[in-house]
Enzyme design. Structure first.
Site, mmCIF file in Angstrom:
data_model
loop_
_atom_site.group_PDB
_atom_site.id
_atom_site.type_symbol
_atom_site.label_atom_id
_atom_site.label_comp_id
_atom_site.label_asym_id
_atom_site.label_seq_id
_atom_site.Cartn_x
_atom_site.Cartn_y
_atom_site.Cartn_z
ATOM 1 N N LEU A 120 0.815 -1.227 0.000
ATOM 2 C CA LEU A 120 0.000 0.000 0.000
ATOM 3 C C LEU A 120 0.846 1.274 0.000
ATOM 4 C CD1 LEU A 120 -2.191 -2.096 0.746
ATOM 5 C CD2 LEU A 120 -3.015 -0.536 2.486
ATOM 6 N N ARG A 146 11.292 -14.176 -3.979
ATOM 7 C CA ARG A 146 12.292 -14.904 -3.188
ATOM 8 C C ARG A 146 11.651 -15.772 -2.120
ATOM 9 N NH1 ARG A 146 14.800 -14.231 1.588
ATOM 10 N NH2 ARG A 146 13.936 -12.141 1.889
ATOM 11 N N TYR A 179 1.400 9.757 -10.491
ATOM 12 C CA TYR A 179 0.626 8.775 -9.728
ATOM 13 C C TYR A 179 -0.050 7.781 -10.671
ATOM 14 C CZ TYR A 179 -2.853 7.142 -6.257
ATOM 15 O OH TYR A 179 -3.647 6.397 -5.412
ATOM 16 N N LYS A 239 1.102 3.938 -10.980
ATOM 17 C CA LYS A 239 0.234 2.810 -10.628
ATOM 18 C C LYS A 239 0.033 1.881 -11.824
ATOM 19 C CE LYS A 239 -0.918 3.729 -6.289
ATOM 20 N NZ LYS A 239 -0.700 2.832 -5.152
ATOM 21 N N ARG A 271 -7.772 16.204 0.260
ATOM 22 C CA ARG A 271 -8.807 15.485 -0.469
ATOM 23 C C ARG A 271 -10.156 16.106 -0.151
ATOM 24 N NH1 ARG A 271 -6.883 9.131 -0.369
ATOM 25 N NH2 ARG A 271 -5.752 9.641 1.518
HETATM 26 P P1 NAD Z 1 -1.851 7.288 3.040
HETATM 27 O O1 NAD Z 1 -1.055 8.415 2.512
HETATM 28 O O2 NAD Z 1 -2.601 7.505 4.303
HETATM 29 O O3 NAD Z 1 -0.950 5.984 3.228
HETATM 30 C C1 NAD Z 1 0.172 5.683 2.446
HETATM 31 C C2 NAD Z 1 1.279 5.219 3.360
HETATM 32 O O4 NAD Z 1 2.442 4.882 2.593
HETATM 33 C C3 NAD Z 1 1.718 6.282 4.368
HETATM 34 O O5 NAD Z 1 1.773 5.723 5.658
HETATM 35 C C4 NAD Z 1 3.093 6.707 3.866
HETATM 36 O O6 NAD Z 1 3.919 7.195 4.899
HETATM 37 C C5 NAD Z 1 3.583 5.420 3.230
HETATM 38 N N1 NAD Z 1 4.637 5.609 2.213
HETATM 39 C C6 NAD Z 1 4.618 6.457 1.161
HETATM 40 N N2 NAD Z 1 5.751 6.335 0.446
HETATM 41 C C7 NAD Z 1 6.486 5.360 1.052
HETATM 42 C C8 NAD Z 1 7.763 4.791 0.792
HETATM 43 N N3 NAD Z 1 8.509 5.188 -0.240
HETATM 44 N N4 NAD Z 1 8.220 3.835 1.627
HETATM 45 C C9 NAD Z 1 7.482 3.422 2.695
HETATM 46 N N5 NAD Z 1 6.275 3.936 2.989
HETATM 47 C C10 NAD Z 1 5.787 4.903 2.177
HETATM 48 O O7 NAD Z 1 -2.841 6.852 1.871
HETATM 49 P P2 NAD Z 1 -4.031 5.798 1.851
HETATM 50 O O8 NAD Z 1 -5.254 6.543 1.489
HETATM 51 O O9 NAD Z 1 -4.011 4.965 3.057
HETATM 52 O O10 NAD Z 1 -3.625 4.908 0.593
HETATM 53 C C11 NAD Z 1 -3.065 3.618 0.716
HETATM 54 C C12 NAD Z 1 -2.898 3.004 -0.673
HETATM 55 O O11 NAD Z 1 -4.169 2.866 -1.308
HETATM 56 C C13 NAD Z 1 -2.027 3.829 -1.609
HETATM 57 O O12 NAD Z 1 -1.218 2.960 -2.377
HETATM 58 C C14 NAD Z 1 -3.019 4.520 -2.501
HETATM 59 O O13 NAD Z 1 -2.466 4.814 -3.747
HETATM 60 C C15 NAD Z 1 -4.131 3.494 -2.575
HETATM 61 N N6 NAD Z 1 -5.426 4.139 -2.873
HETATM 62 C C16 NAD Z 1 -6.073 4.874 -1.913
HETATM 63 C C17 NAD Z 1 -7.278 5.489 -2.230
HETATM 64 C C18 NAD Z 1 -8.045 6.305 -1.226
HETATM 65 O O14 NAD Z 1 -9.063 6.899 -1.572
HETATM 66 N N7 NAD Z 1 -7.659 6.367 0.025
HETATM 67 C C19 NAD Z 1 -7.823 5.358 -3.533
HETATM 68 C C20 NAD Z 1 -7.109 4.628 -4.477
HETATM 69 C C21 NAD Z 1 -5.922 4.007 -4.141
HETATM 70 N N1 UDP Z 2 -12.455 18.848 -4.716
HETATM 71 C C1 UDP Z 2 -13.163 20.019 -4.438
HETATM 72 N N2 UDP Z 2 -12.781 20.760 -3.364
HETATM 73 C C2 UDP Z 2 -11.767 20.397 -2.533
HETATM 74 C C3 UDP Z 2 -11.050 19.200 -2.808
HETATM 75 C C4 UDP Z 2 -11.427 18.454 -3.925
HETATM 76 O O1 UDP Z 2 -14.092 20.379 -5.158
HETATM 77 O O2 UDP Z 2 -11.509 21.134 -1.558
HETATM 78 C C5 UDP Z 2 -12.878 18.027 -5.876
HETATM 79 C C6 UDP Z 2 -11.768 17.675 -6.851
HETATM 80 O O3 UDP Z 2 -11.620 18.691 -7.807
HETATM 81 C C7 UDP Z 2 -12.278 16.364 -7.430
HETATM 82 C C8 UDP Z 2 -13.062 15.729 -6.287
HETATM 83 O O4 UDP Z 2 -13.347 16.791 -5.380
HETATM 84 O O5 UDP Z 2 -13.164 16.608 -8.487
HETATM 85 C C9 UDP Z 2 -12.292 14.628 -5.561
HETATM 86 O O6 UDP Z 2 -11.016 15.133 -5.214
HETATM 87 P P1 UDP Z 2 -9.971 14.347 -4.303
HETATM 88 O O7 UDP Z 2 -8.729 15.168 -4.263
HETATM 89 O O8 UDP Z 2 -10.606 13.983 -3.013
HETATM 90 O O9 UDP Z 2 -9.707 12.956 -5.023
HETATM 91 P P2 UDP Z 2 -9.492 12.480 -6.547
HETATM 92 O O10 UDP Z 2 -10.657 11.601 -6.794
HETATM 93 O O11 UDP Z 2 -9.506 13.669 -7.461
HETATM 94 O O12 UDP Z 2 -8.192 11.791 -6.523
HETATM 95 N N1 UDP Z 3 14.515 -7.649 -3.401
HETATM 96 C C1 UDP Z 3 14.183 -7.259 -2.124
HETATM 97 N N2 UDP Z 3 13.984 -8.226 -1.177
HETATM 98 C C2 UDP Z 3 14.093 -9.551 -1.446
HETATM 99 C C3 UDP Z 3 14.428 -9.940 -2.763
HETATM 100 C C4 UDP Z 3 14.629 -8.959 -3.727
HETATM 101 O O1 UDP Z 3 14.049 -6.072 -1.827
HETATM 102 O O2 UDP Z 3 13.897 -10.351 -0.545
HETATM 103 C C5 UDP Z 3 14.749 -6.619 -4.418
HETATM 104 C C6 UDP Z 3 16.095 -6.776 -5.081
HETATM 105 O O3 UDP Z 3 17.024 -5.940 -4.430
HETATM 106 C C7 UDP Z 3 15.865 -6.353 -6.501
HETATM 107 C C8 UDP Z 3 14.361 -6.379 -6.681
HETATM 108 O O4 UDP Z 3 13.799 -6.792 -5.439
HETATM 109 O O5 UDP Z 3 16.294 -5.023 -6.703
HETATM 110 C C9 UDP Z 3 13.896 -7.312 -7.748
HETATM 111 O O6 UDP Z 3 14.297 -8.623 -7.432
HETATM 112 P P1 UDP Z 3 14.525 -9.691 -8.573
HETATM 113 O O7 UDP Z 3 14.930 -10.968 -7.918
HETATM 114 O O8 UDP Z 3 13.354 -9.751 -9.474
HETATM 115 O O9 UDP Z 3 15.665 -9.035 -9.446
HETATM 116 P P2 UDP Z 3 17.230 -9.158 -9.443
HETATM 117 O O10 UDP Z 3 17.699 -9.194 -8.007
HETATM 118 O O11 UDP Z 3 17.491 -10.426 -10.160
HETATM 119 O O12 UDP Z 3 17.652 -7.925 -10.157
#
Ligand code: NAD
Ligand code: UDP
Ligand code: UDP
Length: 343
Positions: free
Chosen positions: A98, A131, A170, A174, A211
């Site tokens: 996540l 792995r 983003y 994804k 949001r």
């Molecule tokens: P959030 O920002 O509350 O949680 C994301 C978490 O990931 C945070 O705790 C953050 O610190 C951690 N994180 C970010 N980058 C990182 C990194 N490089 N290494 C380690 N940790 C890292 O957001 P959320 O709403 O809980 O979303 C969780 C997941 O669900 C995300 O992948 C998001 O894209 C996906 N998602 C959420 C929604 C939603 O509406 N909430 C919708 C679609 C997808």
């Molecule tokens: N939005 C809004 N006012 C705000 C924040 C968001 O009108 O203060 C609108 C935004 O333009 C979008 C929708 O609400 O059309 C949902 O926005 P959000 O950022 O929550 O999530 P998104 O679905 O766009 O990732």
């Molecule tokens: N990796 C990791 N944890 C593990 C095994 C792999 O973080 O337990 C990372 C690893 O460093 C690599 C990536 O996952 O960069 C992809 O792994 P993969 O075995 O597919 O690729 P390779 O190591 O052969 O490049």
């Protein structure tokens, strides 16, 4: 006296939420990346209560220790401060991946880092899964459909994404995450699950994540103007977090490897949504239109036929009930921060 109180506190065992006992055959070691965030921390709660061992990996970019602090010190729980852009070597049975900033202001804050997290971070998690032969669930998003030309959106729709716009870091991140998952599944036999998550809300949402749910509730609670971006005719469909958590766990347990939409199909315009929140909160806020944002998807509603048929899942929490709980949470958070300022 202070010393005696401290000694007494130290000798009193901490109270944790009740967890089930699972024998070693049924108990899994589960990694949740981003587990200190909004969705992740609710997933932690459910899996802990079910009796599993849960390991959270988080870099605390948008997550907070406070979201999981009620588990700190529990023998089934571990919290690792780590950035998943770097490799991670641990032994687990399942991975819920996540970690990624999720709200537009957060993922646009450092677009390069957002791309790295969703590409390099996902490669690391897939490498880890390969792995240790773990199953891995990728948290994808309805943003893979971009500004959709098909409504509602089924999983078979390929999407309509601007690859160089402000949301691209983003959306495309994804999309690559999904592509990587199926490449590892095909080439390395990694068991993958892909959840396309639609707008989700609930307690522990970041207060300042920009949001629509958090903005509107805070504005209403503070009697400030509720800001509708653009004409407010754009639509979203909002899912309560407990429904999402149930869907994620069902998807992980299933043997279905194609993408699955998880969202609530009840659709509202953003203008309607502003009035719904104003009515639930009460107060004196006005609802006003402001500038539209670039590349804002105009309509969004999940087609959940697939989730219904393969997971027997559908959302249960109606919008007013979910919003009521979320508003209560934000009210408490505001009181808490006011108290801090006084202290
Ligand atoms: P959030 O920002 O509350 O949680 C994301 C978490 O990931 C945070 O705790 C953050 O610190 C951690 N994180 C970010 N980058 C990182 C990194 N490089 N290494 C380690 N940790 C890292 O957001 P959320 O709403 O809980 O979303 C969780 C997941 O669900 C995300 O992948 C998001 O894209 C996906 N998602 C959420 C929604 C939603 O509406 N909430 C919708 C679609 C997808
Ligand atoms: N939005 C809004 N006012 C705000 C924040 C968001 O009108 O203060 C609108 C935004 O333009 C979008 C929708 O609400 O059309 C949902 O926005 P959000 O950022 O929550 O999530 P998104 O679905 O766009 O990732
Ligand atoms: N990796 C990791 N944890 C593990 C095994 C792999 O973080 O337990 C990372 C690893 O460093 C690599 C990536 O996952 O960069 C992809 O792994 P993969 O075995 O597919 O690729 P390779 O190591 O052969 O490049």
């Amino acid at each position: 006296l202070e010393d005696r109180v401290r000694a007494l506190e130290a000798s009193t065992p901490r109270k944790y939420p009740q967890v089930k006992y699972l024998n070693y055959k049924n108990r899994k070691r589960i990694l949740i990346t981003g587990g200190a965030g909004f969705v992740g921390s609710h997933l932690v709660d459910t899996l802990m209560v079910q009796g599993h061992e849960v390991i959270v990996v988080d870099n605390f970019f948008t997550g907070r220790k406070r979201n999981v602090e009620h588990w700190l010190g529990h023998e089934n729980f571990e919290l690792i401060h780590h950035d998943i852009v770097n490799p991670l070597f641990i032994e687990v049975d399942e991975i819920y991946h996540l970690a990624s900033p999720a709200s537009p202001p957060h993922y646009m804050y450092n677009p390069v880092k957002t791309i790295k997290t969703n590409t390099m971070g996902t490669i690391n998690m897939l490498g880890l899964a390969k792995r240790v032969m773990a199953k891995v669930l990728i948290a994808s998003t309805s943003e893979v459909y971009g500004d959709p030309t098909v409504h509602p959106q089924p999983e078979t729709y390929w999407g309509h994404v601007n690859p160089i716009g402000p949301r691209a870091c983003y959306d495309e991140g994804k999309r690559v995450s999904e592509t990587l998952s199926y490449a590892y599944a095909k080439q390395e036999n990694v068991k993958v699950r892909v959840a396309r998550i639609f707008n989700t809300y609930g307690p522990r949402m970041h207060m300042n994540d920009g949001r629509v749910v958090s903005n509107f509730i805070l504005q209403a609670l503070r009697n400030e103007t509720i800001t509708v971006y653009g004409n407010g005719k754009q639509t979203r469909s909002f899912q309560y977090v407990s429904d999402l958590v149930d869907g994620l766990i069902s998807l992980m347990a299933s043997n279905y490897s194609q993408p699955v939409n998880l969202g609530n199909p009840v659709e509202h315009t953003i203008e309607e949504f502003a009035w719904i929140i104003k009515k639930l909160v009460g107060g004196k806020s006005e609802v006003k239109q402001t500038d539209a944002v670039e590349d804002d998807p105009q309509r969004r509603k999940p087609d959940i036929t697939r989730a219904k048929s393969v997971l027997n899942w559908e959302p249960k929490v109606p919008l007013d009930m979910g919003l009521y709980r979320t508003i209560s949470y934000f009210r408490r958070e505001l009181e808490r921060s006011d108290q801090f300022q006084k202290d």
